[in-house]
Scaffold this motif. Structure first.
Motif, PDB file in Angstrom:
ATOM      1  N   SER A  42      11.956  38.856  32.212  1.00  0.00           N
ATOM      2  CA  SER A  42      10.756  38.487  31.453  1.00  0.00           C
ATOM      3  C   SER A  42       9.986  39.723  31.005  1.00  0.00           C
ATOM      4  N   TYR A  43       9.909  40.718  31.875  1.00  0.00           N
ATOM      5  CA  TYR A  43       9.195  41.954  31.552  1.00  0.00           C
ATOM      6  C   TYR A  43       9.813  42.627  30.328  1.00  0.00           C
TER       7      TYR A  43
ATOM      8  N   GLU B 210      15.533  42.270  41.547  1.00  0.00           N
ATOM      9  CA  GLU B 210      14.293  42.766  40.950  1.00  0.00           C
ATOM     10  C   GLU B 210      14.061  44.237  41.295  1.00  0.00           C
ATOM     11  N   LYS B 211      15.140  44.971  41.539  1.00  0.00           N
ATOM     12  CA  LYS B 211      15.027  46.366  41.987  1.00  0.00           C
ATOM     13  C   LYS B 211      14.226  47.222  41.014  1.00  0.00           C
ATOM     14  N   PHE B 212      14.402  46.987  39.729  1.00  0.00           N
ATOM     15  CA  PHE B 212      13.693  47.806  38.747  1.00  0.00           C
ATOM     16  C   PHE B 212      12.184  47.644  38.885  1.00  0.00           C
ATOM     17  N   ILE B 213      11.703  46.400  38.921  1.00  0.00           N
ATOM     18  CA  ILE B 213      10.269  46.148  39.044  1.00  0.00           C
ATOM     19  C   ILE B 213       9.741  46.688  40.369  1.00  0.00           C
TER      20      ILE B 213
ATOM     21  N   ASP C 206      16.263  53.528  28.972  1.00  0.00           N
ATOM     22  CA  ASP C 206      15.452  53.594  27.751  1.00  0.00           C
ATOM     23  C   ASP C 206      14.120  52.858  27.886  1.00  0.00           C
ATOM     24  N   HIS C 207      13.690  52.620  29.110  1.00  0.00           N
ATOM     25  CA  HIS C 207      12.465  51.858  29.350  1.00  0.00           C
ATOM     26  C   HIS C 207      11.294  52.351  28.501  1.00  0.00           C
TER      27      HIS C 207
ATOM     28  N   SER D 236       9.188  44.385  25.198  1.00  0.00           N
ATOM     29  CA  SER D 236       9.925  45.315  24.347  1.00  0.00           C
ATOM     30  C   SER D 236       9.385  45.263  22.926  1.00  0.00           C
ATOM     31  N   LYS D 237       9.204  46.434  22.331  1.00  0.00           N
ATOM     32  CA  LYS D 237       8.646  46.490  20.971  1.00  0.00           C
ATOM     33  C   LYS D 237       9.713  46.416  19.891  1.00  0.00           C
TER      34      LYS D 237
END
Length: 264
Positions: free
Chosen positions: A157-158, A249-252, A179-180, A163-164
């Protein structure tokens, strides 16, 4: 997405978005006409980015273990039934999942929230649900604009909402995470648990002279344990499901410094 003339709030579900939007509507109008804001429910930033990129853009995230419990509870709870009816026209989505898993739940009953808590907010049922969700190939519906394999719903969801630019349909997870900073179009990401002070500071950098006092004082109260949910989120997890969310959810978790709080 909540758009005002000088800031934009990207609403990731279950991150205190509705509470914030209630307060945003109380702020003085700063644009022409009677309506100084536009609300587009859970739409991605990329759809409006070129029009709003000069404004302050922000979103909230939440402890992923807590988020999944809240999402589960919300997914079993009804919207308001038709006036004078005790039956729902459209059953909450997660009730269908529990039915598929063999639990007896009336798809159309307008359960009170305390009934949902008593009947279905149990560790064994939540464990069954989580394991099913992350083992199923249907973890994300076919109408999503892109696919990130092997990530949790909050991480998805994030990236999907914040994302733009368009993310390729079969983008590789390592490339998306790498590329966050290029992909995400928000100027700030706030942890729901720390609202509202950091948000006040963020908005007051430019709008204090016009808005003055912002009535966010009760948001902390709204972020506390729901009156309808009797236990802290940690009580719904066992070692396996705790590790499951830590993996998905490791990234968050890593990006925003979350930890599992064990409150016995």
């Amino acid at each position: 997405m909540f758009i005002k003339s000088d800031f934009v709030f990207i609403h990731i579900p279950k991150t205190a978005g509705k509470a914030l939007e209630q307060y945003f509507k109380l702020l003085p109008h700063t644009g022409p006409g009677d309506g100084d804001y536009e609300k587009i429910q859970h739409r991605p930033l990329r759809e409006k980015f070129e029009d709003i990129k000069t404004r302050k853009i922000f979103c909230n995230v939440r402890n992923p273990w807590d988020w999944h419990v809240s999402r589960y509870f919300h997914g079993l709870s009804p919207s308001l039934p038709p006036l004078g009816s005790a039956r729902l026209e459209k059953p909450p989505s997660l009730r269908k999942v529990l039915t598929k898993l063999g639990y007896r739940i009336d798809l159309h009953k307008a359960y009170e929230r305390f009934e949902i808590d008593r009947l279905f907010m149990k560790k064994d049922i939540f464990t069954h649900y989580l394991n099913h969700t992350f083992s199923s190939d249907l973890g994300f519906s076919d109408d999503h604009r892109f696919c990130i394999p092997n990530v949790g719903h909050l991480t998805y969801s994030y990236f999907n909402l914040c994302s733009k630019t368009e993310i390729p349909k079969q983008a590789k997870i390592k490339d998306i995470f790498k590329d966050h900073d290029k992909l995400i179009g928000t100027d700030a990401v706030f942890k729901m648990e720390e609202l509202p002070n950091n948000l006040l500071d963020f908005l007051r950098t430019e709008v204090d002279s016009r808005y003055g006092y912002m009535p966010f004082g009760h948001i902390k109260e709204k972020n506390k344990l729901s009156l309808h949910r009797s236990q802290h989120y940690s009580q719904y997890y066992n070692d396996d499901t705790r590790k499951l969310i830590a993996e998905k959810e490791k990234f968050i978790i890593d990006k925003f410094g979350y930890e599992f709080e064990n409150k016995n």
